[in-house]
Design a protein around this motif. Structure first.
Motif, PDB file in Angstrom:
ATOM      1  N   ALA A 136       0.820  -1.207   0.000  1.00 32.71           N
ATOM      2  CA  ALA A 136       0.000   0.000   0.000  1.00 32.71           C
ATOM      3  C   ALA A 136       0.856   1.260   0.000  1.00 32.71           C
ATOM      4  CB  ALA A 136      -0.935  -0.002   1.206  1.00 32.71           C
ATOM      5  N   VAL A 137       1.899   1.282   0.822  1.00 30.70           N
ATOM      6  CA  VAL A 137       2.755   2.468   0.875  1.00 30.70           C
ATOM      7  C   VAL A 137       3.537   2.607  -0.429  1.00 30.70           C
ATOM      8  CG1 VAL A 137       4.570   3.658   2.150  1.00 30.70           C
ATOM      9  CG2 VAL A 137       2.890   2.313   3.385  1.00 30.70           C
ATOM     10  N   GLY A 138       3.953   1.472  -1.002  1.00 33.33           N
ATOM     11  CA  GLY A 138       4.627   1.524  -2.289  1.00 33.33           C
ATOM     12  C   GLY A 138       3.723   2.048  -3.386  1.00 33.33           C
ATOM     13  N   ARG A 139       2.444   1.642  -3.350  1.00 38.30           N
ATOM     14  CA  ARG A 139       1.485   2.154  -4.334  1.00 38.30           C
ATOM     15  C   ARG A 139       1.347   3.674  -4.190  1.00 38.30           C
ATOM     16  NH1 ARG A 139      -2.906   0.080  -2.366  1.00 38.30           N
ATOM     17  NH2 ARG A 139      -2.407  -1.985  -3.188  1.00 38.30           N
ATOM     18  N   PHE A 140       1.284   4.153  -2.948  1.00 35.58           N
ATOM     19  CA  PHE A 140       1.185   5.593  -2.729  1.00 35.58           C
ATOM     20  C   PHE A 140       2.372   6.320  -3.354  1.00 35.58           C
ATOM     21  CE2 PHE A 140       2.721   9.233  -0.335  1.00 35.58           C
ATOM     22  CZ  PHE A 140       1.638  10.093  -0.386  1.00 35.58           C
ATOM     23  N   GLU A 160       1.495   5.971   6.210  1.00 38.95           N
ATOM     24  CA  GLU A 160       1.967   5.418   7.481  1.00 38.95           C
ATOM     25  C   GLU A 160       2.673   6.460   8.337  1.00 38.95           C
ATOM     26  OE1 GLU A 160       3.848   1.628   7.497  1.00 38.95           O
ATOM     27  OE2 GLU A 160       2.223   0.668   6.387  1.00 38.95           O
ATOM     28  N   GLY A 161       2.504   7.747   7.982  1.00 37.87           N
ATOM     29  CA  GLY A 161       2.987   8.815   8.849  1.00 37.87           C
ATOM     30  C   GLY A 161       4.387   9.308   8.577  1.00 37.87           C
ATOM     31  N   ASN A 162       5.033   8.853   7.499  1.00 41.86           N
ATOM     32  CA  ASN A 162       6.377   9.328   7.173  1.00 41.86           C
ATOM     33  C   ASN A 162       6.308  10.723   6.553  1.00 41.86           C
ATOM     34  OD1 ASN A 162       7.827   6.766   7.804  1.00 41.86           O
ATOM     35  ND2 ASN A 162       6.560   5.981   6.133  1.00 41.86           N
ATOM     36  N   GLU A 163       6.958  11.674   7.199  1.00 41.89           N
ATOM     37  CA  GLU A 163       6.885  13.057   6.769  1.00 41.89           C
ATOM     38  C   GLU A 163       7.639  13.272   5.446  1.00 41.89           C
ATOM     39  OE1 GLU A 163       7.063  12.645  11.248  1.00 41.89           O
ATOM     40  OE2 GLU A 163       8.447  12.102   9.623  1.00 41.89           O
ATOM     41  N   PHE A 164       7.126  14.195   4.641  1.00 45.03           N
ATOM     42  CA  PHE A 164       7.841  14.642   3.443  1.00 45.03           C
ATOM     43  C   PHE A 164       7.365  16.047   3.110  1.00 45.03           C
ATOM     44  CE2 PHE A 164       4.001  12.638   1.839  1.00 45.03           C
ATOM     45  CZ  PHE A 164       3.606  13.418   0.757  1.00 45.03           C
ATOM     46  N   CYS A 165       8.080  16.723   2.219  1.00 43.02           N
ATOM     47  CA  CYS A 165       7.741  18.102   1.873  1.00 43.02           C
ATOM     48  C   CYS A 165       7.533  18.237   0.370  1.00 43.02           C
ATOM     49  CB  CYS A 165       8.859  19.059   2.300  1.00 43.02           C
ATOM     50  SG  CYS A 165       9.161  19.104   4.084  1.00 43.02           S
ATOM     51  N   VAL A 166       6.561  19.048   0.008  1.00 46.81           N
ATOM     52  CA  VAL A 166       6.372  19.460  -1.383  1.00 46.81           C
ATOM     53  C   VAL A 166       6.920  20.881  -1.477  1.00 46.81           C
ATOM     54  CG1 VAL A 166       4.734  19.824  -3.249  1.00 46.81           C
ATOM     55  CG2 VAL A 166       4.309  18.020  -1.560  1.00 46.81           C
ATOM     56  N   LEU A 167       8.047  21.021  -2.160  1.00 46.81           N
ATOM     57  CA  LEU A 167       8.738  22.296  -2.181  1.00 46.81           C
ATOM     58  C   LEU A 167       8.123  23.258  -3.181  1.00 46.81           C
ATOM     59  CD1 LEU A 167      12.452  21.081  -2.104  1.00 46.81           C
ATOM     60  CD2 LEU A 167      10.999  21.708  -0.162  1.00 46.81           C
ATOM     61  N   GLU A 168       8.261  24.540  -2.888  1.00 42.62           N
ATOM     62  CA  GLU A 168       7.969  25.568  -3.873  1.00 42.62           C
ATOM     63  C   GLU A 168       9.022  25.475  -4.990  1.00 42.62           C
ATOM     64  OE1 GLU A 168      11.142  27.353  -1.313  1.00 42.62           O
ATOM     65  OE2 GLU A 168       9.451  25.958  -1.056  1.00 42.62           O
ATOM     66  N   LEU A 197      10.370  -0.541  -0.205  1.00 40.04           N
ATOM     67  CA  LEU A 197       9.460  -0.643   0.932  1.00 40.04           C
ATOM     68  C   LEU A 197       9.612  -2.035   1.547  1.00 40.04           C
ATOM     69  CD1 LEU A 197       7.663   1.937   1.337  1.00 40.04           C
ATOM     70  CD2 LEU A 197       8.339   1.594  -1.042  1.00 40.04           C
ATOM     71  N   VAL A 198      10.041  -2.077   2.802  1.00 40.56           N
ATOM     72  CA  VAL A 198      10.383  -3.330   3.479  1.00 40.56           C
ATOM     73  C   VAL A 198       9.381  -3.586   4.597  1.00 40.56           C
ATOM     74  CG1 VAL A 198      12.153  -4.490   4.849  1.00 40.56           C
ATOM     75  CG2 VAL A 198      12.817  -3.059   2.915  1.00 40.56           C
ATOM     76  N   PRO A 199       8.811  -4.807   4.681  1.00 40.78           N
ATOM     77  CA  PRO A 199       7.823  -5.074   5.734  1.00 40.78           C
ATOM     78  C   PRO A 199       8.461  -5.183   7.118  1.00 40.78           C
ATOM     79  CG  PRO A 199       8.277  -7.075   4.488  1.00 40.78           C
ATOM     80  CD  PRO A 199       9.001  -5.965   3.790  1.00 40.78           C
ATOM     81  N   ALA A 209       2.524   8.957  -6.303  1.00 41.35           N
ATOM     82  CA  ALA A 209       2.992  10.301  -5.936  1.00 41.35           C
ATOM     83  C   ALA A 209       4.082  10.790  -6.875  1.00 41.35           C
ATOM     84  CB  ALA A 209       3.505  10.295  -4.491  1.00 41.35           C
ATOM     85  N   LEU A 210       4.996   9.892  -7.255  1.00 40.48           N
ATOM     86  CA  LEU A 210       6.157  10.279  -8.047  1.00 40.48           C
ATOM     87  C   LEU A 210       5.958  10.061  -9.546  1.00 40.48           C
ATOM     88  CD1 LEU A 210       8.937   8.729  -5.765  1.00 40.48           C
ATOM     89  CD2 LEU A 210       8.113  11.091  -5.775  1.00 40.48           C
ATOM     90  N   GLY A 211       4.866   9.383  -9.926  1.00 39.13           N
ATOM     91  CA  GLY A 211       4.701   9.012 -11.324  1.00 39.13           C
ATOM     92  C   GLY A 211       5.623   7.888 -11.718  1.00 39.13           C
ATOM     93  N   TRP A 212       5.988   7.055 -10.764  1.00 36.27           N
ATOM     94  CA  TRP A 212       6.890   5.934 -10.979  1.00 36.27           C
ATOM     95  C   TRP A 212       6.097   4.622 -11.007  1.00 36.27           C
ATOM     96  CZ3 TRP A 212      11.864   6.963  -7.515  1.00 36.27           C
ATOM     97  CH2 TRP A 212      12.528   8.089  -8.027  1.00 36.27           C
ATOM     98  N   THR A 213       6.821   3.507 -10.984  1.00 30.82           N
ATOM     99  CA  THR A 213       6.215   2.181 -11.062  1.00 30.82           C
ATOM    100  C   THR A 213       6.583   1.377  -9.826  1.00 30.82           C
ATOM    101  OG1 THR A 213       6.357   2.198 -13.471  1.00 30.82           O
ATOM    102  CG2 THR A 213       6.053   0.055 -12.420  1.00 30.82           C
ATOM    103  N   ALA A 214       5.602   0.666  -9.270  1.00 34.17           N
ATOM    104  CA  ALA A 214       5.847  -0.222  -8.128  1.00 34.17           C
ATOM    105  C   ALA A 214       6.087  -1.634  -8.639  1.00 34.17           C
ATOM    106  CB  ALA A 214       4.663  -0.193  -7.173  1.00 34.17           C
ATOM    107  N   HIS A 215       7.220  -2.212  -8.258  1.00 36.12           N
ATOM    108  CA  HIS A 215       7.580  -3.578  -8.621  1.00 36.12           C
ATOM    109  C   HIS A 215       7.532  -4.444  -7.361  1.00 36.12           C
ATOM    110  CE1 HIS A 215       9.154  -2.167 -12.560  1.00 36.12           C
ATOM    111  NE2 HIS A 215       9.520  -1.113 -11.861  1.00 36.12           N
ATOM    112  N   HIS A 216       7.322  -5.722  -7.543  1.00 35.08           N
ATOM    113  CA  HIS A 216       7.214  -6.634  -6.402  1.00 35.08           C
ATOM    114  C   HIS A 216       8.154  -7.814  -6.611  1.00 35.08           C
ATOM    115  CE1 HIS A 216       3.720  -4.288  -5.170  1.00 35.08           C
ATOM    116  NE2 HIS A 216       3.318  -4.356  -6.421  1.00 35.08           N
TER     117      HIS A 216
END
Length: 246
Positions: free
Chosen positions: A17-21, A114-122, A57-59, A25-32
């Motif tokens: 789920a976090v990997g999908r987010f 899951e609560g990991n902070e990040f910033c969207v910069l100007e 993303l590690v469980p 968010a980045l326009g990237w691809t999630a691999h498994h």
């Protein structure tokens, strides 16, 4: 020789789920590829990516506590409209606003599901060519000292160094920056995000680990057991791993 950053590890209760987010968010691809979810630029999976630094993303069984992560991602924007659109898109994906006491600032502080902070910069000219991830940012007590250690560890160029901030980037001038921001906050929780480093082809893992120890790294036991990578801490106690050669 120096090591190359292979990816950022993000520990997650639900890595899919976090990997999908993060992929959306980045326009990237999630691999498994196995138990982890690997998020990388679109197209066929290339690891390590020659330019970008992917997210792995590690469980883990424990969720993030209330303490702010020592490492976070800064996302780039190209215009004020793009910044607003990106923040709205991220909120729609499941991000939440975060108040860290930042006050009135031109960037937007959010957290992933899951609560990991990040910033969207100007928009900032310095990040015009980084891709969606502008910088990997680490809170620390001594940015100058961290720049010395990490510059030697990964061979990146120091672009700025001062008491309050140090900035490094790949000598190729591509991909995200690695930034160290001075913080007086004490470490209160294990690292939720960290870098994995990879020896260059032909280099030896044990030789590189010995070199890092000589630079000031220390061995770290996070319960990893018998694994093919070596877990270390930088001079301020930040976890990172040295992988076996690819």
């Amino acid at each position: 020789m120096a090591l190359r950053p292979a990816h950022v590890i993000i520990k997650a209760l639900d890595p899919v789920a976090v990997g999908r987010f993060w992929a959306q968010a980045l326009g990237w691809t999630a691999h498994h590829p196995g138990v982890t979810t690997y998020v990388a630029p679109p197209g066929e999976l290339v690891w390590p990516d020659p330019v970008a630094i992917g997210l792995d993303l590690v469980p883990v069984p424990e969720g993030k506590g209330p303490a702010k992560n020592r490492m976070h991602l800064d996302l780039a924007s190209t215009s004020p409209a793009h910044q607003a659109e990106l923040a709205a898109h991220l909120l729609a994906l499941g991000a939440t606003p975060v108040d860290l006491g930042q006050g009135e600032v031109p960037w937007t502080v959010l957290a992933d599901p899951e609560g990991n902070e990040f910033c969207v910069l100007e928009p900032r000219e310095i990040y015009r060519d980084t891709g969606p991830v502008a910088a990997i940012v680490v809170d620390c007590a001594d940015p100058r000292g961290m720049a010395r250690f990490w510059g030697e560890a990964i061979g990146w160029t120091v672009h700025e160094v001062a008491d309050g901030q140090a900035t490094l980037r790949s000598p190729a001038g591509t991909g995200p920056y690695l930034e160290f921001l001075r913080s007086t906050d004490a470490r209160t929780a294990p690292d939720r995000l960290h870098l994995d480093l990879l020896p260059h082809p032909g280099d030896d893992q044990s030789t590189e680990v010995a070199r890092l120890r000589a630079l000031g790294a220390t061995d770290l036991d996070v319960g990893q057991g018998d694994v093919p990578w070596t877990v270390l801490a930088d001079p301020e106690g930040n976890e990172f791993c040295v992988l076996a050669p690819h």
